[in-house]
Design an enzyme around this catalytic site. Structure first.
Site, mmCIF file in Angstrom:
data_model
loop_
_atom_site.group_PDB
_atom_site.id
_atom_site.type_symbol
_atom_site.label_atom_id
_atom_site.label_comp_id
_atom_site.label_asym_id
_atom_site.label_seq_id
_atom_site.Cartn_x
_atom_site.Cartn_y
_atom_site.Cartn_z
ATOM 1 N N LYS A 1 0.830 -1.205 0.000
ATOM 2 C CA LYS A 1 0.000 0.000 0.000
ATOM 3 C C LYS A 1 0.865 1.257 0.000
ATOM 4 O O LYS A 1 0.548 2.235 -0.690
ATOM 5 C CB LYS A 1 -0.942 -0.024 1.209
ATOM 6 C CG LYS A 1 -2.019 -1.097 1.086
ATOM 7 C CD LYS A 1 -2.749 -1.392 2.382
ATOM 8 C CE LYS A 1 -3.709 -2.565 2.195
ATOM 9 N NZ LYS A 1 -4.383 -2.984 3.421
ATOM 10 N N GLN B 1 -5.066 -1.830 9.627
ATOM 11 C CA GLN B 1 -4.770 -3.115 8.990
ATOM 12 C C GLN B 1 -5.229 -4.274 9.871
ATOM 13 O O GLN B 1 -4.949 -4.320 11.070
ATOM 14 C CB GLN B 1 -3.262 -3.234 8.715
ATOM 15 C CG GLN B 1 -2.840 -4.511 8.019
ATOM 16 C CD GLN B 1 -3.369 -4.602 6.600
ATOM 17 O OE1 GLN B 1 -3.368 -3.618 5.859
ATOM 18 N NE2 GLN B 1 -3.795 -5.782 6.207
ATOM 19 N N ASP C 1 -11.425 1.957 3.601
ATOM 20 C CA ASP C 1 -11.665 0.521 3.435
ATOM 21 C C ASP C 1 -13.146 0.246 3.183
ATOM 22 O O ASP C 1 -13.511 -0.845 2.747
ATOM 23 C CB ASP C 1 -11.213 -0.256 4.680
ATOM 24 C CG ASP C 1 -9.812 -0.845 4.514
ATOM 25 O OD1 ASP C 1 -9.401 -1.085 3.357
ATOM 26 O OD2 ASP C 1 -9.138 -1.077 5.535
#
Length: 290
Positions: free
Chosen positions: A53, A97, A120
């Protein structure tokens, strides 16, 4: 032989498009989009994903902030860091995460993220907006799948779409997207579904998102079906330098010859999740700069 749906290429195309938009923003005197990433603990796979990322942020010209915490951090302390990112006007979007240590509630952390910064697409507000005429930030993996279908011009209207796996991360939101946006007839299968093969053999578009290598075999697939394999499981392979290989949920070698389109693992859906994260961050930045 089928058309291979190349997520790596499409992801690269999207990054090129985003990079041009970021350059245009900077030329107008605006700052670059800024993504923050929280990672807790030392899970090897998580650090690999986060590294990907960050590399992608650099490639498109995003600013980024990486916040790393020991696996022993308390839930309260982590939530305070989330609150700080929510309040920071220079941060357009952020992710926490997964997985998190067992003593930290994923649900509580997710619920504490501001929907405007939830790149997300996990929060209830963003999830619920899928069914509205003004969707907000979409769940990243389903958004990536929809982008693949659109860019490969795969017909969805009136088609039978069968999704195996009803998780909140992939299956459940994708079912809504395929029904509302793509006008498909959707069947959502899960661990309690009886005679799974009877459903999958009806699928014009079959999406498998379970994390069980080899779940779908040739006899479960209708000839000419579109196969989207979301599964990514590490399987021991001593011939590899890493000691493992990535395996999908579909028996690729036997299913591919009868499919019309198919995603490989790796290189199919995986790269699109990061591309979607970038799409959402760019959108969040545009919203923020307004």
């Amino acid at each position: 032989m089928p058309t291979i749906i190349d997520g790596k290429k499409v992801s690269g195309d999207i990054k090129d498009e985003i990079k041009l938009q970021v350059e245009a923003m900077k030329n107008e005197g605006k700052r670059a989009p800024h993504l923050a990433i929280i990672i807790v603990g030392d899970d090897g796979a998580s650090h690999t994903y986060v590294g990907g990322k960050i590399t992608s942020c650099k490639a498109v010209g995003f600013d980024y902030t990486l916040m790393q915490f020991a696996g022993t951090i308390s839930e309260d302390k982590l939530l305070k860091h989330v609150d700080q990112l929510n309040a920071d006007e220079d941060i357009d979007g952020f992710i926490v995460q997964l997985p998190l240590p067992e003593h930290i509630s994923v649900e509580k952390v997710t619920a504490s993220i501001s929907p405007e910064k939830d790149v997300d697409g996990f929060t209830n507000e963003n999830f619920g907006s899928i069914t509205s005429k003004a969707p907000l930030l979409m769940p990243a993996t389903p958004l990536g799948i929809m982008e693949l279908i659109k860019r490969y011009e795969i017909e969805t209207k009136g088609k039978n779409c069968v999704i195996i796996g009803a998780s909140r991360l992939v299956g459940a939101p994708l079912a809504l997207m395929m029904s509302n946006d793509a006008n498909a007839t959707v069947t959502l299968c899960h661990k309690y579904t009886e005679d799974l093969a009877a459903h999958t053999r009806q699928a014009d578009i079959l999406v498998v998102a379970v994390g069980k290598p080899g779940l779908v075999s040739k006899d479960m697939v209708k000839e000419g079906a579109v196969i989207i394999d979301v599964g990514t499981t590490r399987v021991e392979d001593k011939t590899k330098k890493s000691g493992f290989k990535l395996s999908g949920d579909v028996e690729y070698a036997e299913v591919a010859p009868i499919a019309s389109y198919i995603t490989p693992v790796p290189g199919g859906v995986g790269p699109m999740t990061i591309a979607s994260l970038l799409i959402n961050t760019l959108q969040a930045a545009k919203n923020n700069l307004k």
